[in-house]
Scaffold this motif. Structure first.
Motif, PDB file in Angstrom:
ATOM      1  N   TYR A 131       0.814  -1.252  -0.553  1.00 47.67           N
ATOM      2  CA  TYR A 131      -0.182  -0.202   0.396  1.00 47.67           C
ATOM      3  C   TYR A 131       1.123   1.214   0.026  1.00 47.67           C
ATOM      4  N   ASP A 132       1.963   1.248   1.248  1.00 46.64           N
ATOM      5  CA  ASP A 132       3.183   2.377   0.556  1.00 46.64           C
ATOM      6  C   ASP A 132       3.590   2.668  -0.514  1.00 46.64           C
ATOM      7  N   LEU A 133       4.097   1.814  -1.262  1.00 47.85           N
ATOM      8  CA  LEU A 133       4.279   1.969  -2.086  1.00 47.85           C
ATOM      9  C   LEU A 133       3.790   2.385  -3.244  1.00 47.85           C
ATOM     10  N   LEU A 134       2.053   1.958  -3.355  1.00 47.74           N
ATOM     11  CA  LEU A 134       1.699   2.821  -4.341  1.00 47.74           C
ATOM     12  C   LEU A 134       1.055   3.939  -4.069  1.00 47.74           C
ATOM     13  N   PHE A 160     -12.778   1.685   5.632  1.00 40.84           N
ATOM     14  CA  PHE A 160     -13.100   3.056   6.356  1.00 40.84           C
ATOM     15  C   PHE A 160     -12.694   3.664   7.906  1.00 40.84           C
ATOM     16  N   ALA A 161     -12.011   1.684   8.236  1.00 40.13           N
ATOM     17  CA  ALA A 161     -11.938   2.288   9.823  1.00 40.13           C
ATOM     18  C   ALA A 161     -10.625   3.316   9.270  1.00 40.13           C
ATOM     19  N   ASP A 162      -9.761   2.993   8.800  1.00 40.63           N
ATOM     20  CA  ASP A 162      -8.355   4.235   9.400  1.00 40.63           C
ATOM     21  C   ASP A 162      -8.669   5.578   8.312  1.00 40.63           C
ATOM     22  N   PHE A 163     -10.335   6.189   7.638  1.00 37.37           N
ATOM     23  CA  PHE A 163     -10.587   7.304   7.720  1.00 37.37           C
ATOM     24  C   PHE A 163     -11.375   7.273   8.415  1.00 37.37           C
ATOM     25  N   ARG A 168      -1.944   9.838   2.579  1.00 35.05           N
ATOM     26  CA  ARG A 168      -2.378   8.467   2.790  1.00 35.05           C
ATOM     27  C   ARG A 168      -3.828   7.824   2.368  1.00 35.05           C
ATOM     28  N   VAL A 169      -4.439   7.957   3.174  1.00 27.86           N
ATOM     29  CA  VAL A 169      -5.933   7.712   3.356  1.00 27.86           C
ATOM     30  C   VAL A 169      -6.563   8.355   2.026  1.00 27.86           C
ATOM     31  N   ALA A 229      -1.787  15.976  -1.570  1.00 27.13           N
ATOM     32  CA  ALA A 229      -1.247  15.010  -0.962  1.00 27.13           C
ATOM     33  C   ALA A 229      -0.112  14.303  -1.118  1.00 27.13           C
ATOM     34  N   THR A 230       0.166  13.845  -2.313  1.00 27.76           N
ATOM     35  CA  THR A 230       1.349  13.401  -2.822  1.00 27.76           C
ATOM     36  C   THR A 230       2.490  14.179  -1.861  1.00 27.76           C
ATOM     37  N   LEU A 231       2.823  15.373  -2.587  1.00 30.33           N
ATOM     38  CA  LEU A 231       3.843  15.677  -1.217  1.00 30.33           C
ATOM     39  C   LEU A 231       3.907  15.722  -0.069  1.00 30.33           C
ATOM     40  N   LEU A 232       2.561  15.890   0.304  1.00 33.17           N
ATOM     41  CA  LEU A 232       3.093  14.902   1.794  1.00 33.17           C
ATOM     42  C   LEU A 232       3.556  13.566   1.625  1.00 33.17           C
TER      43      LEU A 232
END
Length: 382
Positions: free
Chosen positions: A154-157, A284-287, A310-311, A343-346
């Motif tokens: 997930y992190d990679l994508l 949903f849980a992370d969101f 990320r989310v 978001a991509t910059l963060l």
């Protein structure tokens, strides 16, 4: 609908003279589960083959499963014929060429296996269909390792969105299971992988590769000795709709950065459980945890900003966040793209401009909550 995938790791000799080895992973990705009938049909053909020496096939028949490196050519032939007739899918194979001495380093082997698994898993992220991934077990592979891998892929994508923000990327639910040599899908994967490793040796042995009869394939190799290939078995490549209806535009001014971030955080204020469906509810849980944090009006640490980004990227195409936007509404698309760009910059680390963006937004949000709280709440609740 679900995608069924079967992963098997391999270490094979590429060239005995220069002591080069291949270490990698192959994944068979199918729209239908490979069930026991595939193996049963191949085994019955082997048992009923009147031209073979059953004593020679004794081990395979008594085991009740196929194991490519130990089976006879007759066993190979019958399994190959059934695969040609009844298996449909994509086989993704990634391996690294390394010196044989490198294989003595356990941690390095694990890192390579994990990297190859991730590289060959990219197909999973072209849709929201749930992925049921079965990995052949080994003593060093624990269930916790598979859970850690899911987080890393997930992190990679998410990070890939920085380099290709104009591409759509879905984040499906992935269920990882550890199988064994009896698992039908892993038997098929083992055989195909055996054929491909032989075809990548020096000198090449492509007899069994040719007998699988892939419809087409493509191969690549980079400067880091990573080899990647994708083969289509009874399935044609399809053109994926990766593009948005409007040209992706990045934020270019401080004002656009701020408005991009405002649009980003607003989603955490306004979305709720009812906006999620079965195919994206695993997000949903992370969101919800981050939405609660946003509405608490707490000051953010840098990790909070990164998690929100990320989310947001996970939800961008997986919900999707633009479901209510008309293709012709270019202004709204532009605002949403600015939010995705922020978001991509963060998320991205290691660049001065991404670090400065994070610092700038952190200062802005701190000032708003400290001095202009009512204005901040009004902005977010609009």
């Amino acid at each position: 609908m679900a995608i069924y995938a079967y992963a098997d790791e391999t270490i094979f000799t590429i060239n005995e003279q220069n002591k080069s080895e291949g270490i990698g992973c192959g994944i068979l990705i199918c729209k239908e589960e490979i069930n026991e009938s595939i193996i049963k049909d191949a085994m019955e053909l082997l048992i009923n083959d009147g031209e073979i020496d059953l004593q020679r096939e004794k081990e395979t028949i008594e085991n009740g499963f196929f194991h490519a490196s130990r089976d006879s050519p007759n066993a190979h032939s019958h399994l190959c014929n059934i695969i040609n007739k009844k298996v449909k899918g994509i086989f993704d194979f990634t391996f690294f060429s390394v010196d044989s001495k490198s294989l003595k380093e356990k941690k390095k082997k694990e890192r390579i296996f994990e990297k190859c698994l991730s590289s060959s898993s990219i197909e999973f992220f072209n849709s929201l269909e749930e992925v049921i991934l079965v990995i052949e077990g080994r003593p060093d592979l624990k269930q916790q390792h598979t859970e850690d891998w899911k987080a890393k892929i997930y992190d990679l994508l998410e990070g890939a969105s920085y380099h290709a923000p104009s591409f759509k990327t879905y984040f499906p639910k992935i269920t990882v299971q550890i199988g064994n040599k009896n698992t039908p899908g892993l038997q098929v994967t083992d055989f195909i992988l055996w054929c491909l490793t032989r075809a990548n040796k020096t000198p090449k042995n492509i007899e069994w590769f040719k007998r699988i009869r892939f419809l087409t394939w493509h191969e690549s190799k980079d400067k880091n000795e990573q080899n990647r290939s994708k083969y289509y078995l009874n399935e044609k490549p399809i053109l994926l709709n990766w593009n948005y209806p409007f040209k992706f535009t990045e934020s270019e001014t401080n004002e656009e950065l701020i408005y991009g971030y405002i649009n980003l955080e607003r989603f955490f204020w306004h979305l709720g459980e009812a906006d999620f469906k079965d195919d994206n509810f695993h997000l949903f849980a992370d969101f919800n945890a981050l939405a609660t944090l946003c509405k608490s009006l707490s000051q953010f640490y840098p990790q909070n900003l990164e998690n929100i980004a990320r989310v947001f990227i996970r939800l961008f195409d997986s919900l999707p966040l633009y479901s209510q936007i008309e293709d012709s509404d270019h202004e709204t698309w532009r605002s949403l793209f600015h939010a995705k760009h922020v978001a991509t910059l963060l998320i991205m680390k290691g660049f001065m401009h991404t670090g400065r963006t994070e610092d700038y937004l952190q200062r802005w949000r701190y000032e708003m909550l400290s001095i202009r709280l009512l204005e901040f709440k009004t902005i977010m609740e609009q």
